[in-house]
Design an enzyme around this catalytic site. Structure first.
Site, PDB file in Angstrom:
ATOM      1  N   ARG A  64     -13.281  -0.449  -2.516  1.00 48.54           N
ATOM      2  CA  ARG A  64     -12.060   0.312  -2.821  1.00 48.54           C
ATOM      3  C   ARG A  64     -10.812  -0.509  -2.501  1.00 48.54           C
ATOM      4  O   ARG A  64      -9.842  -0.506  -3.261  1.00 48.54           O
ATOM      5  CB  ARG A  64     -12.039   1.631  -2.038  1.00 48.54           C
ATOM      6  CG  ARG A  64     -10.964   2.587  -2.525  1.00 48.54           C
ATOM      7  CD  ARG A  64     -11.300   3.066  -3.924  1.00 48.54           C
ATOM      8  NE  ARG A  64     -10.187   3.775  -4.575  1.00 48.54           N
ATOM      9  CZ  ARG A  64      -9.206   3.176  -5.241  1.00 48.54           C
ATOM     10  NH1 ARG A  64      -9.153   1.867  -5.319  1.00 48.54           N
ATOM     11  NH2 ARG A  64      -8.259   3.874  -5.833  1.00 48.54           N
TER      12      ARG A  64
ATOM     13  N   CYS B 121      -7.842  -1.522  -5.179  1.00 51.24           N
ATOM     14  CA  CYS B 121      -6.417  -1.278  -4.936  1.00 51.24           C
ATOM     15  C   CYS B 121      -5.641  -2.581  -5.067  1.00 51.24           C
ATOM     16  O   CYS B 121      -4.602  -2.643  -5.705  1.00 51.24           O
ATOM     17  CB  CYS B 121      -6.203  -0.723  -3.522  1.00 51.24           C
ATOM     18  SG  CYS B 121      -6.109   1.060  -3.478  1.00 51.24           S
TER      19      CYS B 121
ATOM     20  N   CYS C  57       0.845  -1.198   0.000  1.00 46.15           N
ATOM     21  CA  CYS C  57       0.000   0.000   0.000  1.00 46.15           C
ATOM     22  C   CYS C  57       0.878   1.244   0.000  1.00 46.15           C
ATOM     23  O   CYS C  57       0.579   2.250  -0.627  1.00 46.15           O
ATOM     24  CB  CYS C  57      -0.909   0.032   1.219  1.00 46.15           C
ATOM     25  SG  CYS C  57      -1.906  -1.443   1.427  1.00 46.15           S
TER      26      CYS C  57
END
Lengths: 277, 224
Positions: free
Chosen positions: A234, A238, A185
């Protein structure tokens, strides 16, 4: 009146979409420059006029909330009490013996009070994934419950050892380099250096306030898909772009990420629905 | 080894990388969370399709990189270890270091598709092959791109590659340097954001050579 205005706005948009472009554009296909321009213009117009079609889902969610007996659902403030619920989640729930964020809790309550099996809940949660112009009841419920916390400040109790534990796990996963493209991330959403992926400015968990701005507006209405995107959807998007395997909503991974992100966002005012291009 | 380091430094100098990321405490020893626990939570979050679970296996370098929030926060020892590991993870085209086809390279650079898969909605095709380079880099003049990675406009010019010197030993050495960075960026920039395209097999050695050629060749639009 406002509802009628919104409804007509959404209906108009849908029609324009159908007439001007060959039906629904599949998500994630590369857009032509003309379509990009149309989207930006549409987005700018909506921002200028203060229209957010995401509110339509809240209206729908109010009914779905009753339909699925979620007024029995305790989001941490008492059965059926949704005002401020999102602001204090994720939290530990003794009845489920698990830390849960909003969507995981909704999924759990659907099993308890709407008689759904875990598989049915997953299917329900993913009913609009990968689509556009999809009016899903799940998205509607999440929108309705989230909007009831508007104006409140995110206040995740990180002193609770169970929540803290999920926060720490979420943080470690945030930094875990993984998969065939070596992403984590933090590859995109960390650090002090301001950067863009193509034209999109990236928020960073390391720059004060940016995580808050990012998460406090979810679920968020996306103009290019003509539908809202919930937090778990979401995460899934990702993770798909990171080339990891397909994400499962309502998983501990989702809760850990929520604990880290909402924990980092503590103090930010909730403003749902957000709107994005 | 020294040479590799020197070339790495040279590349940093030439490209002008300034990774000004925040220095922060390592995320390693967080309040008593065991690695097995993190692993369990991680694995819980994916569809258990055995076809794709290999993606969740970390290699040694990924494990090292996961311990630090940024390249700058890494101790010298960890940097050395990743460089050592990744220098072993480079292979070359069967004909060795020789200029490829920049037009083929351009196709791969321009193509944003490749490797994305999910069981819902839209995925790339298994045959899609692209580096999605513009997501992070500015490459050809006037073409919009991202700013995560260093700007690559006029890259070959900056390396001083001309028609005359491109086949000299020095010219080929520069080609090799760039080849290695695209094939496995971590051998020069440990834990950099750039995927190890060649090492993971997302791009073949020939693909990578074509991309390096596209970046350096005097006739490539990058250097116009």
């Amino acid at each position: 009146m406002r509802k009628i205005l919104l409804t007509s706005a959404v209906f108009g948009l849908a029609c324009a979409g159908f007439l001007g472009y060959q039906t629904v554009k599949a998500q994630d296909q590369e857009l032509s420059p003309e379509e990009e321009i149309r989207l930006v213009q549409e987005f700018n117009r909506m921002m200028a006029e203060g229209i957010n079609p995401g509110e339509i889902w809240a209206e729908m969610g109010k009914e779905a909330f009753k339909k699925y007996n979620l007024d029995k659902c305790d989001f941490g403030l008492g059965p059926g009490k949704i005002e401020g619920a999102l602001a204090q989640l994720p939290r530990y729930f003794p009845d489920a013996k698990r830390v849960m964020d909003l969507e995981t809790r909704i999924g759990w309550c659907l099993q308890q009070y709407a008689g759904m099996t875990p598989e049915q809940v997953k299917k329900f949660a993913k009913q609009c994934w990968g689509k556009s112009q999809c009016m899903g009841e799940y998205d509607a419920i999440v929108m309705y419950v989230s909007m009831a916390s508007n104006g409140q400040k995110i206040n995740v109790n990180l002193k609770d050892p169970q929540v803290r534990r999920m926060y720490e796990i979420g943080k470690q996963i945030y930094y875990a380099r993984l998969g065939p493209w070596d992403f984590n991330c933090a590859t995109c959403h960390a650090g002090q250096k301001e950067a863009r992926i193509r034209a999109t400015k990236l928020w960073s968990a390391d720059r004060p306030g940016e995580a808050g701005q990012a998460v406090s507006i979810f679920p968020k209405y996306l103009v290019r898909w003509s539908q809202p995107v919930t937090m778990h959807y979401r995460y899934a998007e990702c993770i798909r772009q990171m080339r990891w395997p397909t994400f499962e909503p309502h998983s501990d991974l989702a809760v850990a990420l929520s604990a880290f992100l909402y924990g980092t966002a503590n103090g930010t005012e909730i403003k749902v629905p957000g709107i994005g291009r | 080894m020294k040479k590799v380091l020197f070339l790495g430094l040279l590349a940093i100098g030439l490209v002008g990388i300034s990774p000004a990321q925040q220095k922060k405490q390592p995320t390693k020893k967080e309040a008593g969370v065991k690695p097995e626990e993190v692993r369990r939570v991680l694995l819980s979050g994916f569809e258990q399709d055995p076809k794709f679970l290999w993606k969740l296996e970390q290699d040694e370098s990924q494990r090292i990189c996961s311990q630090y929030p940024s390249m700058e926060a890494m101790p010298a020892q960890a940097v050395q270890k990743v460089i050592e590991l990744e220098n072993k993870n480079i292979t070359y085209p069967q004909w060795g270091i020789a200029w490829g086809d920049w037009k083929e390279g351009k196709k791969l650079v321009d193509n944003p598709r490749g490797g994305r898969y999910a069981s819902y909605g839209f995925s790339d095709k298994p045959t899609d092959k692209g580096g999605n380079c513009y997501a992070c880099h500015l490459i050809e003049k006037g073409v919009p791109g991202g700013t995560m990675g260093p700007q690559l406009t006029g890259y070959g010019k900056r390396y001083g590659i001309t028609k005359e010197n491109m086949n000299s030993p020095e010219g080929l050495e520069k080609l090799k340097t760039v080849y290695k960075i695209v094939y496995n960026s971590w051998h020069a920039f440990p834990c950099s954001a750039m995927p190890r395209f060649g090492y993971h097999g997302s791009l073949s050695p020939e693909d990578v050579m074509n991309i390096a050629t596209y970046l350096l060749h005097p006739e490539s639009p990058v250097n116009k």
